[in-house]
Design a protein around this motif. Sequence first.
Motif, mmCIF file in Angstrom:
data_model
loop_
_atom_site.group_PDB
_atom_site.id
_atom_site.type_symbol
_atom_site.label_atom_id
_atom_site.label_comp_id
_atom_site.label_asym_id
_atom_site.label_seq_id
_atom_site.Cartn_x
_atom_site.Cartn_y
_atom_site.Cartn_z
ATOM 1 N N UNK A 230 5.019 14.232 12.048
ATOM 2 C CA UNK A 230 3.650 13.659 11.127
ATOM 3 C C UNK A 230 5.427 13.139 10.367
ATOM 4 N N UNK A 231 4.620 11.953 9.811
ATOM 5 C CA UNK A 231 6.065 10.823 8.522
ATOM 6 C C UNK A 231 5.053 10.498 7.949
ATOM 7 N N UNK A 232 5.177 10.771 6.936
ATOM 8 C CA UNK A 232 5.009 10.290 5.423
ATOM 9 C C UNK A 232 5.232 9.843 4.651
ATOM 10 N N UNK A 233 4.898 8.170 4.450
ATOM 11 C CA UNK A 233 5.721 7.283 2.852
ATOM 12 C C UNK A 233 6.452 6.215 3.820
ATOM 13 N N UNK A 234 7.349 5.907 2.782
ATOM 14 C CA UNK A 234 8.278 4.347 2.914
ATOM 15 C C UNK A 234 9.422 4.843 3.886
ATOM 16 N N UNK A 235 9.780 4.002 5.138
ATOM 17 C CA UNK A 235 11.266 4.311 5.880
ATOM 18 C C UNK A 235 11.797 3.090 5.822
ATOM 19 N N UNK A 236 11.119 2.263 5.574
ATOM 20 C CA UNK A 236 11.456 0.784 5.562
ATOM 21 C C UNK A 236 13.239 1.223 5.151
ATOM 22 N N UNK A 237 13.101 1.980 4.144
ATOM 23 C CA UNK A 237 14.797 2.374 3.398
ATOM 24 C C UNK A 237 15.706 3.100 3.914
ATOM 25 N N UNK A 238 15.149 4.151 4.828
ATOM 26 C CA UNK A 238 16.526 4.572 5.925
ATOM 27 C C UNK A 238 16.616 5.751 4.536
ATOM 28 N N UNK A 239 15.566 6.346 3.678
ATOM 29 C CA UNK A 239 15.136 7.532 3.392
ATOM 30 C C UNK A 239 14.629 8.266 4.051
ATOM 31 N N UNK A 240 14.715 9.981 3.994
ATOM 32 C CA UNK A 240 14.470 10.465 4.383
ATOM 33 C C UNK A 240 14.259 11.807 4.490
ATOM 34 N N UNK A 241 13.478 12.531 3.938
ATOM 35 C CA UNK A 241 13.018 13.963 3.484
ATOM 36 C C UNK A 241 12.712 14.479 4.597
ATOM 37 N N UNK A 242 12.447 15.375 5.103
ATOM 38 C CA UNK A 242 12.330 17.095 5.803
ATOM 39 C C UNK A 242 11.280 17.842 5.418
ATOM 40 N N UNK A 243 10.401 17.862 5.757
ATOM 41 C CA UNK A 243 9.376 19.169 5.642
ATOM 42 C C UNK A 243 9.283 19.686 5.502
ATOM 43 N N UNK A 244 8.924 21.285 5.513
ATOM 44 C CA UNK A 244 7.754 22.255 6.423
ATOM 45 C C UNK A 244 6.189 22.223 6.823
ATOM 46 N N UNK A 245 6.261 21.713 6.014
ATOM 47 C CA UNK A 245 4.476 21.424 5.315
ATOM 48 C C UNK A 245 3.818 19.998 4.648
ATOM 49 N N UNK A 246 3.468 19.595 5.479
ATOM 50 C CA UNK A 246 2.690 18.401 4.764
ATOM 51 C C UNK A 246 2.219 17.851 3.017
ATOM 52 N N UNK A 247 2.586 19.874 3.262
ATOM 53 C CA UNK A 247 2.080 20.088 1.345
ATOM 54 C C UNK A 247 3.681 19.602 0.612
#
Length: 201
Positions: free
Chosen positions: A183-200
């Motif tokens: 699942x990918x939420x938010x903006x990836x346009x600027x190549x800023x990534x955050x890996x989460x273990x839950x959608x919450x």
Amino acid sequence: MFGTFRYRLLLAIGVMLVATLLSGCAARVTPQAQLEAPQPVYLVDHSRHASLVIPHEDGLTRYSYGEWGWYVEGQRGTLAGLSALLWPTPGGLGRKEHAALEVPPLPARVTPEGRQRVHALEAEAERVEMLRQRLDAYHAEAASPAVYSETYGLYFVPYSRDYWAAHQSNLKVVEWLQELGMEVRGSAWLSRWRITTSSRD
């Protein structure tokens, strides 16, 4: 024709404006919580663009998508960048296989343009293999010969869909991650990534 250009221009400006407003945000990547046969994959953040690395029994393969003029022909500068974003221009699928490499860590020679961070992820092995086979087949069956980019260390073939603001390198990586069941939420346009273990998270 002018109407189409104006529409594309306004849409591109809108996309860039939204990306600017979201510049403090990141794309939140959430892998599947439970996997029957986990397979590692690596999301590589190069600061402005991203690529995907898939290990396999023969080594590992790196994939990236980008604008043909910028990635392959070395066209740089503000004008080239605006041209690539404001209206559709040819895109290319980059690929290179590296034999007998162990990850982690990911060797620097795999990403000659440099990287800011490597995110180690896991996906269902069947999904990973399906994506790898699809991208490899597309690359192998391209009508034109692959062109090597010294800058990116990848062999590029023309891609069927044009590159522009609404279909750029990071958004293509998002498509691949989603294809892997993430699942990918938010903006990836600027190549800023955050890996989460839950959608919450």
